[in-house]
Design an enzyme around this catalytic site. Structure first.
Site, PDB file in Angstrom:
ATOM      1  N   CYS A  28     -24.564   0.759 -14.861  1.00 20.18           N
ATOM      2  CA  CYS A  28     -24.682  -0.696 -14.881  1.00 20.18           C
ATOM      3  C   CYS A  28     -25.794  -1.148 -13.932  1.00 20.18           C
ATOM      4  CB  CYS A  28     -23.328  -1.337 -14.584  1.00 20.18           C
ATOM      5  SG  CYS A  28     -23.232  -2.994 -15.276  1.00 20.18           S
ATOM      6  N   ASP A  54      -5.080  -0.960  -9.760  1.00 23.98           N
ATOM      7  CA  ASP A  54      -3.904  -0.149 -10.110  1.00 23.98           C
ATOM      8  C   ASP A  54      -3.829   0.123 -11.612  1.00 23.98           C
ATOM      9  OD1 ASP A  54      -2.434   0.743  -7.964  1.00 23.98           O
ATOM     10  OD2 ASP A  54      -1.539  -1.236  -7.616  1.00 23.98           O
ATOM     11  N   GLY A 109       0.816  -1.219   0.000  1.00 25.66           N
ATOM     12  CA  GLY A 109       0.000   0.000   0.000  1.00 25.66           C
ATOM     13  C   GLY A 109       0.842   1.258   0.000  1.00 25.66           C
ATOM     14  N   LEU A 110       2.028   1.178  -0.614  1.00 20.21           N
ATOM     15  CA  LEU A 110       2.966   2.301  -0.597  1.00 20.21           C
ATOM     16  C   LEU A 110       2.734   3.295  -1.724  1.00 20.21           C
ATOM     17  CD1 LEU A 110       6.530   0.854  -0.084  1.00 20.21           C
ATOM     18  CD2 LEU A 110       5.392   2.634   1.213  1.00 20.21           C
ATOM     19  N   GLY A 111       1.868   2.944  -2.639  1.00 18.70           N
ATOM     20  CA  GLY A 111       1.725   3.814  -3.801  1.00 18.70           C
ATOM     21  C   GLY A 111       2.743   3.486  -4.878  1.00 18.70           C
ATOM     22  N   LYS A 112       3.155   2.199  -4.944  1.00 19.51           N
ATOM     23  CA  LYS A 112       4.015   1.760  -6.067  1.00 19.51           C
ATOM     24  C   LYS A 112       3.336   2.039  -7.388  1.00 19.51           C
ATOM     25  CE  LYS A 112       4.344  -2.641  -5.598  1.00 19.51           C
ATOM     26  NZ  LYS A 112       3.906  -3.455  -4.601  1.00 19.51           N
ATOM     27  N   GLU A 143     -16.926   5.134 -16.354  1.00 14.00           N
ATOM     28  CA  GLU A 143     -15.840   5.547 -15.438  1.00 14.00           C
ATOM     29  C   GLU A 143     -14.468   5.011 -15.856  1.00 14.00           C
ATOM     30  OE1 GLU A 143     -18.238   3.391 -14.729  1.00 14.00           O
ATOM     31  OE2 GLU A 143     -17.647   1.864 -13.264  1.00 14.00           O
ATOM     32  N   LYS A 199      22.754   7.929   3.421  1.00 16.79           N
ATOM     33  CA  LYS A 199      22.897   6.628   4.073  1.00 16.79           C
ATOM     34  C   LYS A 199      22.305   5.523   3.191  1.00 16.79           C
ATOM     35  CE  LYS A 199      22.243   5.545   8.921  1.00 16.79           C
ATOM     36  NZ  LYS A 199      21.488   5.927  10.110  1.00 16.79           N
ATOM     37  N   SER A 226      16.196   4.729   8.226  1.00 14.02           N
ATOM     38  CA  SER A 226      16.569   4.144   6.936  1.00 14.02           C
ATOM     39  C   SER A 226      16.692   2.616   6.984  1.00 14.02           C
ATOM     40  CB  SER A 226      17.914   4.727   6.471  1.00 14.02           C
ATOM     41  OG  SER A 226      18.924   4.334   7.378  1.00 14.02           O
ATOM     42  N   GLY A 249     -22.770  -3.060  -9.188  1.00 11.44           N
ATOM     43  CA  GLY A 249     -22.708  -3.974  -8.055  1.00 11.44           C
ATOM     44  C   GLY A 249     -23.320  -5.315  -8.405  1.00 11.44           C
ATOM     45  N   HIS A 287     -19.866   0.989 -18.357  1.00 10.51           N
ATOM     46  CA  HIS A 287     -19.099   1.651 -17.285  1.00 10.51           C
ATOM     47  C   HIS A 287     -18.267   2.808 -17.845  1.00 10.51           C
ATOM     48  CE1 HIS A 287     -19.794  -1.167 -13.938  1.00 10.51           C
ATOM     49  NE2 HIS A 287     -19.926  -2.073 -14.896  1.00 10.51           N
TER      50      HIS A 287
HETATM   51  N1  GLN Z   1     -25.172  -7.413 -11.396  1.00 14.56           N
HETATM   52  C1  GLN Z   1     -25.529  -6.788 -12.615  1.00 14.56           C
HETATM   53  C2  GLN Z   1     -25.317  -7.698 -13.826  1.00 14.56           C
HETATM   54  O1  GLN Z   1     -24.579  -8.656 -13.774  1.00 14.56           O
HETATM   55  C3  GLN Z   1     -24.798  -5.480 -12.776  1.00 14.56           C
HETATM   56  C4  GLN Z   1     -23.315  -5.616 -12.883  1.00 14.56           C
HETATM   57  C5  GLN Z   1     -22.577  -4.344 -12.650  1.00 14.56           C
HETATM   58  O2  GLN Z   1     -23.104  -3.396 -12.097  1.00 14.56           O
HETATM   59  N2  GLN Z   1     -21.318  -4.300 -13.035  1.00 14.56           N
HETATM   60  O3  GLN Z   1     -25.867  -7.462 -14.869  1.00 14.56           O
END
Ligand code: GLN
Length: 549
Positions: free
Chosen positions: A383, A72, A15-18, A511, A225, A190, A356, A509
């Site tokens: 989604c 990542d 969790g160092l931000g590598k 994002e 050092k 160090s 989800g 998605h």
């Molecule tokens: N669970 C839903 C599906 O499988 C939505 C999946 C998601 O939100 N990535 O269709």
């Protein structure tokens, strides 16, 4: 020019931000005109992170070619802005999976299959295949976990062999270590860095650069050092300090000399870095004058990493709307009814319902979607979030109180979200979703079309269930607009309400494609709508206050 290889390992703690160091370096090399490809080798045994709980492992990042990868990798795409591919993420599970398949097919011609050379060869094939498939000048490979972990040993051995095969002048080994601060004696220490380098050297890898992670500057003495005890040149000990925004890391690391020493180690002739665009981004971040609050309604809100790309996309959209974005994390299980919604959501400027799996918290998400629709709050469903908006509309506007998704009620009467007819049957959990890039045709004159400014797009998917076409006509008659479909019109990819600036649900998605210097059009439109709504809300509150005086 033959490909150059950079390896980023981590020491002392995880969790160092590598990942941020590797991603920042990628961007810096790109600003010197180099073509960069990046990858992460994860020592855990799962074949991919697709089946891991978001609460344990954070989000699963999906690439254009449909590979489910570690979060990542999202940083790599956001910082470097180069698309990753199926060679970008490899786990111990996948290595063994591939090797054992080959063994069963007789590919090893009767040999005894061993860690060296068979497992290490398989690992190296991913490094070399990434180089080949992307035609990169530089491949950056991050090794997950911490030096000294039992499970990372084959990966370290593989990257050692790459040095031997490609020549050490074509490789740069970067070790990122924690330098802890002891408050009692007011000093940085160090020793952990020294021990961790020794461990790495014991594996035959001599680091060329050591990156020190610390909250503040560790001072010249500690750097000297570490240079001496770890056997690296003094200018190759680079500080990586904690910054107010992640996106400042490339500039900070460049100023600390990282790009120069890496380019020198790799014998690369490059023009100086052109950081103009990145500096503009940082000044946009610094000069934001507005504020808005977005409620993120989900079931994994205890671990913010579970929504990392959504979170970053909201921030990116803020950068382009001159606004800071405060995320209010709302656990959907707490939204039992409209009363609870008004307690948690009355003062937000927008509501986002992200993806989800599984039925926990679903009813609360439906309450949130209804609250947004009835109170005209900008609402963005992604989604599962789009599926929720469709279910909410079917319950309240079409009057099907039992409207649901066949993910949650397989035998329900009104499953407005369902498997497509050709998908029916028993589906195992791993690797069976609609994954990766698919084209979508946007309906002209919709809010979606206005956001994108075009009607042919492609976006990344990760889901099993789809909008059920049996209800399509009825929904449309009652006012739901089908804002996007697959090019053949068969799959509904987006829905919206016409009389709102932003009540949009998308099956994909977005994002995954937002970048800090190029916000995703839907997120940008969502934050713009949230800021407009905020103005209206404040104006309304102001006038009602005056009327009551
Ligand atoms: N669970 C839903 C599906 O499988 C939505 C999946 C998601 O939100 N990535 O269709």
């Amino acid at each position: 020019m033959s490909t150059k290889y950079i390896f980023v390992t981590g020491g002392v703690v995880s969790g160092l931000g590598k990942g941020i160091t590797a991603a920042s370096l990628g961007r810096l090399l790109k600003t010197r005109g180099l073509k960069v490809a990046s990858q992460k080798l994860d020592p855990y045994i799962n074949v991919d992170p697709g089946t891991m709980s978001p609460l344990q492992h954070g989000e699963v990042f999906v690439t254009d070619d449909g590979t489910e990868t570690d979060l990542d990798l999202g940083h790599y795409e956001r910082f470097i802005d180069e698309n990753l591919n199926k060679y970008s993420n490899l786990t111990t599970g996948k290595v063994y999976w591939n090797v054992l398949h080959k063994e069963r097919q007789g590919a090893y011609l009767g040999q005894t299959v061993q860690i060296i050379p068979h497992i290490t060869n398989e690992i190296k094939s991913y490094i070399y295949n990434l180089a080949k498939s992307t035609e990169a000048d530089v491949v950056i490979t991050e090794i997950g976990g911490t030096t000294g972990d039992i499970e990372s040993q084959p990966f370290l051995e593989a990257i050692r062999q790459v040095g031997l095969e490609q020549g050490l002048e074509n490789c740069c080994y970067i070790h990122v270590v924690l330098v802890p601060y002891i408050s009692g004696s007011d000093e940085y220490k160090s020793k952990p860095a020294q021990h961790s380098c020794k461990e790495l050297q014991g594996m035959g890898i001599i680091p060329n650069v050591i990156v020190l992670r610390a909250d503040g500057s560790v001072g010249a003495d500690i750097k000297r050092k570490i240079s001496m005890f770890c056997n690296v040149r003094p200018d190759c000990v680079i500080e990586n300090l904690t910054m107010p925004s992640l996106y400042e890391c490339p500039l900070m690391l460049d100023a600390a000399g990282l790009t120069n020493v890496v380019v020198r180690q790799l014998h690369l002739e490059t023009p100086p870095s052109d950081l103009t665009e990145w500096k503009e981004l940082i000044s946009r971040i610094a000069t934001r004058s507005k504020n808005c609050t977005i409620a993120l309604v989900g079931k994994y809100v205890k671990l913010h990493d579970a929504y990392l790309s959504v979170m970053e996309s909201l921030y990116h959209a803020g950068f382009e709307n001159e606004s800071k974005v405060d995320i209010r994390w709302v656990d959907s299980e707490n939204l039992q009814d409209q009363q609870r919604c008004s307690e948690e959501l009355a003062d937000v400027d927008g509501i986002i319902i992200p993806g989800g799996f599984g039925d926990r918290g679903i009813e609360g998400m439906i309450q949130a979607a209804r609250y947004a629709r009835e109170n005209r709050i900008p609402c963005f469903g992604i989604c599962l979030g789009m599926q929720i908006m469709v279910m909410e509309f079917a319950r309240d506007v079409l009057g099907y109180a039992d409207a649901n998704s066949s993910e949650f009620t397989p035998d329900g009467q009104h499953n407005v979200i369902a498997l497509m007819p050709d998908q029916q049957g028993n589906i195992p959990k791993g690797g069976t979703m609609r994954l990766g890039k698919y084209p979508c045709t946007i309906t002209p004159s919709t809010h979606m079309a206005a956001c994108y400014g075009k009607t042919e797009i492609d976006e990344r998917h990760r889901h099993r269930y789809e909008f059920n076409n049996d209800f399509r006509e009825e929904m449309q008659q009652k006012g739901l607009v089908i804002a996007g479909t697959s090019p053949d019109g068969r799959l509904v990819e987006a829905v919206e309400l016409p009389d709102r600036e932003f009540h949009i649900g998308v099956q994909f998605h977005p994002e995954f494609k937002s970048r800090p210097n190029h916000a995703h059009p839907l997120f940008k439109g969502f934050i713009a709508a949230a800021l407009n709504y905020q103005c209206e809300r404040l104006h309304h509150e102001h006038t009602t206050m005056h009327e009551s005086i």
